[in-house]
Design a protein around this motif. Sequence first.
Motif, PDB file in Angstrom:
ATOM      1  N   SER B  46       0.826  -1.972  -0.106  1.00  0.00           N
ATOM      2  CA  SER B  46       0.106   0.065  -0.223  1.00  0.00           C
ATOM      3  C   SER B  46       0.997   1.124  -0.071  1.00  0.00           C
ATOM      4  O   SER B  46       0.138   2.218   0.250  1.00  0.00           O
ATOM      5  CB  SER B  46      -1.161  -0.011   1.067  1.00  0.00           C
ATOM      6  OG  SER B  46      -2.220  -0.243   1.458  1.00  0.00           O
ATOM      7  N   GLU B  47       2.001   0.822  -0.066  1.00  0.00           N
ATOM      8  CA  GLU B  47       2.814   2.383   0.200  1.00  0.00           C
ATOM      9  C   GLU B  47       2.431   2.640  -1.493  1.00  0.00           C
ATOM     10  O   GLU B  47       2.581   2.161  -2.520  1.00  0.00           O
ATOM     11  CB  GLU B  47       4.179   1.642   0.252  1.00  0.00           C
ATOM     12  CG  GLU B  47       4.701   1.661   1.462  1.00  0.00           C
ATOM     13  CD  GLU B  47       4.168   2.758   2.653  1.00  0.00           C
ATOM     14  OE1 GLU B  47       4.344   4.055   1.968  1.00  0.00           O
ATOM     15  OE2 GLU B  47       4.159   2.513   3.983  1.00  0.00           O
ATOM     16  N   PRO B  48       3.588   4.722  -1.485  1.00  0.00           N
ATOM     17  CA  PRO B  48       2.893   4.775  -2.737  1.00  0.00           C
ATOM     18  C   PRO B  48       4.195   4.101  -3.578  1.00  0.00           C
ATOM     19  O   PRO B  48       4.234   4.040  -4.808  1.00  0.00           O
ATOM     20  CB  PRO B  48       3.620   6.374  -2.911  1.00  0.00           C
ATOM     21  CG  PRO B  48       2.399   6.012  -1.050  1.00  0.00           C
ATOM     22  CD  PRO B  48       3.451   4.897  -0.300  1.00  0.00           C
ATOM     23  N   MET B  49       5.725   3.868  -3.058  1.00  0.00           N
ATOM     24  CA  MET B  49       5.772   3.268  -4.338  1.00  0.00           C
ATOM     25  C   MET B  49       6.628   1.935  -3.844  1.00  0.00           C
ATOM     26  O   MET B  49       7.887   1.280  -3.186  1.00  0.00           O
ATOM     27  CB  MET B  49       7.193   3.627  -4.041  1.00  0.00           C
ATOM     28  CG  MET B  49       8.315   3.780  -2.807  1.00  0.00           C
ATOM     29  SD  MET B  49       7.637   3.818  -1.073  1.00  0.00           S
ATOM     30  CE  MET B  49       8.893   5.139  -0.547  1.00  0.00           C
ATOM     31  N   ALA B  50       4.798   1.051  -3.764  1.00  0.00           N
ATOM     32  CA  ALA B  50       5.000  -0.271  -4.215  1.00  0.00           C
ATOM     33  C   ALA B  50       5.829  -1.289  -4.923  1.00  0.00           C
ATOM     34  O   ALA B  50       6.751  -2.266  -4.116  1.00  0.00           O
ATOM     35  CB  ALA B  50       3.355  -0.699  -3.883  1.00  0.00           C
ATOM     36  N   GLY B  51       6.018  -0.490  -6.082  1.00  0.00           N
ATOM     37  CA  GLY B  51       7.245  -1.182  -7.002  1.00  0.00           C
ATOM     38  C   GLY B  51       8.367  -1.491  -6.472  1.00  0.00           C
ATOM     39  O   GLY B  51       9.139  -2.926  -7.260  1.00  0.00           O
TER      40      GLY B  51
ATOM     41  N   PRO C  12       0.024   1.553   5.613  1.00  0.00           N
ATOM     42  CA  PRO C  12      -0.331   2.925   5.110  1.00  0.00           C
ATOM     43  C   PRO C  12      -2.176   3.297   4.947  1.00  0.00           C
ATOM     44  O   PRO C  12      -2.565   4.211   4.725  1.00  0.00           O
ATOM     45  CB  PRO C  12      -0.237   3.045   3.969  1.00  0.00           C
ATOM     46  CG  PRO C  12       1.443   2.139   3.440  1.00  0.00           C
ATOM     47  CD  PRO C  12       0.879   0.871   4.905  1.00  0.00           C
ATOM     48  N   LYS C  13      -3.067   2.756   4.791  1.00  0.00           N
ATOM     49  CA  LYS C  13      -4.018   2.475   4.557  1.00  0.00           C
ATOM     50  C   LYS C  13      -4.784   2.445   6.037  1.00  0.00           C
ATOM     51  O   LYS C  13      -6.023   1.372   6.395  1.00  0.00           O
ATOM     52  CB  LYS C  13      -5.188   1.416   4.017  1.00  0.00           C
ATOM     53  CG  LYS C  13      -4.832   1.320   2.762  1.00  0.00           C
ATOM     54  CD  LYS C  13      -5.796   1.216   1.324  1.00  0.00           C
ATOM     55  CE  LYS C  13      -4.731   1.246  -0.291  1.00  0.00           C
ATOM     56  NZ  LYS C  13      -5.859   0.429  -1.083  1.00  0.00           N
ATOM     57  N   LYS C  14      -4.773   2.828   7.145  1.00  0.00           N
ATOM     58  CA  LYS C  14      -5.209   2.208   8.158  1.00  0.00           C
ATOM     59  C   LYS C  14      -6.073   3.177   8.321  1.00  0.00           C
ATOM     60  O   LYS C  14      -7.266   2.645   8.936  1.00  0.00           O
ATOM     61  CB  LYS C  14      -4.208   3.121   9.719  1.00  0.00           C
ATOM     62  CG  LYS C  14      -3.908   3.962  10.075  1.00  0.00           C
ATOM     63  CD  LYS C  14      -2.950   4.528  10.951  1.00  0.00           C
ATOM     64  CE  LYS C  14      -2.930   5.869  10.866  1.00  0.00           C
ATOM     65  NZ  LYS C  14      -1.618   5.971  11.670  1.00  0.00           N
ATOM     66  N   ASP C  15      -6.779   4.261   7.727  1.00  0.00           N
ATOM     67  CA  ASP C  15      -7.463   4.643   7.641  1.00  0.00           C
ATOM     68  C   ASP C  15      -8.768   3.873   6.691  1.00  0.00           C
ATOM     69  O   ASP C  15      -9.007   4.751   5.708  1.00  0.00           O
ATOM     70  CB  ASP C  15      -8.239   6.140   7.143  1.00  0.00           C
ATOM     71  CG  ASP C  15      -7.121   7.105   8.738  1.00  0.00           C
ATOM     72  OD1 ASP C  15      -7.127   6.470   9.949  1.00  0.00           O
ATOM     73  OD2 ASP C  15      -6.002   7.525   8.385  1.00  0.00           O
ATOM     74  N   HIS C  16      -9.064   2.627   7.447  1.00  0.00           N
ATOM     75  CA  HIS C  16      -9.951   2.519   6.464  1.00  0.00           C
ATOM     76  C   HIS C  16     -11.919   1.713   6.374  1.00  0.00           C
ATOM     77  O   HIS C  16     -12.075   0.910   5.751  1.00  0.00           O
ATOM     78  CB  HIS C  16      -9.283   0.405   5.948  1.00  0.00           C
ATOM     79  CG  HIS C  16      -8.958  -0.407   7.152  1.00  0.00           C
ATOM     80  ND1 HIS C  16     -10.142  -0.092   8.436  1.00  0.00           N
ATOM     81  CD2 HIS C  16      -7.977   0.123   8.105  1.00  0.00           C
ATOM     82  CE1 HIS C  16      -9.447  -0.556   9.363  1.00  0.00           C
ATOM     83  NE2 HIS C  16      -8.531  -0.488   8.911  1.00  0.00           N
ATOM     84  N   GLY C  17     -11.899   2.086   7.441  1.00  0.00           N
ATOM     85  CA  GLY C  17     -13.202   2.278   7.857  1.00  0.00           C
ATOM     86  C   GLY C  17     -13.685   1.139   9.079  1.00  0.00           C
ATOM     87  O   GLY C  17     -14.924   1.129   8.572  1.00  0.00           O
ATOM     88  N   ILE C  18     -12.632   0.827   9.011  1.00  0.00           N
ATOM     89  CA  ILE C  18     -13.197  -0.418   9.773  1.00  0.00           C
ATOM     90  C   ILE C  18     -12.633  -0.325  10.963  1.00  0.00           C
ATOM     91  O   ILE C  18     -12.020   0.363  11.357  1.00  0.00           O
ATOM     92  CB  ILE C  18     -12.246  -1.672   8.824  1.00  0.00           C
ATOM     93  CG1 ILE C  18     -12.796  -2.405   7.659  1.00  0.00           C
ATOM     94  CG2 ILE C  18     -12.703  -3.157  10.309  1.00  0.00           C
ATOM     95  CD1 ILE C  18     -11.977  -3.475   7.440  1.00  0.00           C
TER      96      ILE C  18
ATOM     97  N   ALA D  54      -1.060  -3.650  -7.243  1.00  0.00           N
ATOM     98  CA  ALA D  54      -1.672  -3.486  -5.368  1.00  0.00           C
ATOM     99  C   ALA D  54      -2.558  -4.201  -4.871  1.00  0.00           C
ATOM    100  O   ALA D  54      -2.700  -5.868  -4.469  1.00  0.00           O
ATOM    101  CB  ALA D  54      -1.205  -2.670  -4.920  1.00  0.00           C
ATOM    102  N   THR D  55      -4.470  -4.163  -5.878  1.00  0.00           N
ATOM    103  CA  THR D  55      -5.028  -4.222  -5.418  1.00  0.00           C
ATOM    104  C   THR D  55      -4.944  -6.097  -6.644  1.00  0.00           C
ATOM    105  O   THR D  55      -5.526  -6.774  -5.052  1.00  0.00           O
ATOM    106  CB  THR D  55      -6.517  -3.732  -5.856  1.00  0.00           C
ATOM    107  OG1 THR D  55      -6.359  -2.767  -5.488  1.00  0.00           O
ATOM    108  CG2 THR D  55      -7.791  -4.466  -6.194  1.00  0.00           C
ATOM    109  N   CYS D  56      -4.443  -6.043  -7.241  1.00  0.00           N
ATOM    110  CA  CYS D  56      -4.491  -7.564  -7.683  1.00  0.00           C
ATOM    111  C   CYS D  56      -3.615  -8.577  -6.805  1.00  0.00           C
ATOM    112  O   CYS D  56      -4.019  -9.510  -6.486  1.00  0.00           O
ATOM    113  CB  CYS D  56      -3.570  -7.123  -9.138  1.00  0.00           C
ATOM    114  SG  CYS D  56      -4.240  -9.008  -9.971  1.00  0.00           S
ATOM    115  N   ILE D  57      -2.029  -7.918  -6.449  1.00  0.00           N
ATOM    116  CA  ILE D  57      -1.681  -8.562  -5.322  1.00  0.00           C
ATOM    117  C   ILE D  57      -2.236  -9.572  -3.886  1.00  0.00           C
ATOM    118  O   ILE D  57      -2.497 -10.444  -4.163  1.00  0.00           O
ATOM    119  CB  ILE D  57      -0.578  -8.241  -5.458  1.00  0.00           C
ATOM    120  CG1 ILE D  57       0.449  -8.147  -6.981  1.00  0.00           C
ATOM    121  CG2 ILE D  57       0.184  -9.149  -4.057  1.00  0.00           C
ATOM    122  CD1 ILE D  57       1.699  -6.832  -6.560  1.00  0.00           C
TER     123      ILE D  57
END
Lengths: 135, 135, 135, 135
Positions: B46-51, C12-18, D54-57
């Motif tokens: 989920s990091e901006p530079m996941a790649g 990074p996505k901790k604000d996911h609404g859960i 990322a979503t696919c992974i």
Amino acid sequence: MTHVTAMLQAHPKKDHGIDQEKLAACIAACFECSQTCTACADACLSEPMAGEMATCISTDLDCADICLTTGRILTRLTGENKAVVRAILQACREACRGCAQECESHAEMHEHCRLCAEACRRCEAACEELLSSLG
Amino acid sequence: MTHVTAMLQAHPKKDHGIDQEKLAACIAACFECSQTCTACADACLSEPMAGEMATCISTDLDCADICLTTGRILTRLTGENKAVVRAILQACREACRGCAQECESHAEMHEHCRLCAEACRRCEAACEELLSSLG
Amino acid sequence: MTHVTAMLQAHPKKDHGIDQEKLAACIAACFECSQTCTACADACLSEPMAGEMATCISTDLDCADICLTTGRILTRLTGENKAVVRAILQACREACRGCAQECESHAEMHEHCRLCAEACRRCEAACEELLSSLG
Amino acid sequence: MTHVTAMLQAHPKKDHGIDQEKLAACIAACFECSQTCTACADACLSEPMAGEMATCISTDLDCADICLTTGRILTRLTGENKAVVRAILQACREACRGCAQECESHAEMHEHCRLCAEACRRCEAACEELLSSLG
């Protein structure tokens, strides 16, 4: 094994220096052996004398888990951590050998143990082959 | 770790000759490390530079799988296959060491990598301790 | 549960609404229940009358696998596939309920079954709570 | 699928009232889909634009875990907990559907996504068939 090979061919890192055919064979053997050991553990559990099969069941469960993890790690080519690949292949070979021995001792009485021992021997050999080719 | 210890105490084969405290510590470390590596892989993703985190993600996933299998096998005392226990502990120690190194190289940038490296080092040490005590 | 919470905070996505607290509690309960069910299955297998524990062992093994997968899926926040999260939570709640019932029927005789039933009830409740909060 | 069928035939509880052929097909599809999703996640990770995958992974990883657990639970016939079997089949069908959709959206660009989408659709259909036959 067809789908394993097809996915390896489609991988961006397919030229990773590992023998492609032996890799595919080992991945397929790991998944097959894991399913077979899971089935054998459960079949043993349903036998009238399940209590006497306790060691066999436990050995099956260990082997099922190690084969699965080995199959998954071999499937991942991105990380390229050879030391981990080698170590898990050694653990898998050891688990398959032990499980084959245990199941072979019940093979005359239980068809599921006979089949499971065969799957374990195939997986043991596939791990051995891949290990040798890694150098 | 409390529930791990309680279950070991309640096991009919609790006098299996393995150091009970080190066993419980290693089981707990394996499950914790597995969950943490799974979380780190996903956070990296989920990091901006996941790649740029591809190696780290793959290493995390391998480590998560090996730790889980190790934790499960250590939990099973029925089979008493010392050779398999030793081999999977060696693989787990190797995976944790590699994952710790990888995560440490991103620890200043990513808090999840810093935490994951710590969990890996704890698990590596716990495997080492248990291995030594097995003789 | 501390390490689960720390990793969620670092994502990074901790604000996911859960609901963060219920999510952490459910992840921790899933991993704890999975380890406990694995231990209970093995303890049952080592009992003198292991044969009579066949259903309990099988139920434990199913519950151990589902809890693990649920704990892993809840740990991944990147995909955000709510339908899958809901479906696996329902399966996990069902498995925990069934395993708790089975283990409760042996709780007076086997301490490991008593402890396992408790872990299953905690995990069932944690799944229920998280499901309700998902809306 | 041959080894899956052979093990089902050798199981003491083979007359469990579940359609043997659909059961074998579903077990085989689950293991195949799990391996394929693991491979697709790793292949995505090695793509030059891994960050966009990322979503696919993440979806692949969820599907790989659920398929594995489903394949294992279906392999165990001893427990006979129909409610759990039904719930995990529903979760697996949902995961496969979601993963197929995600992978189909990259199928033109990535051969591994095309193959993975196919494996997911096969597994989704196999779960559907088995669910229907359970009544």
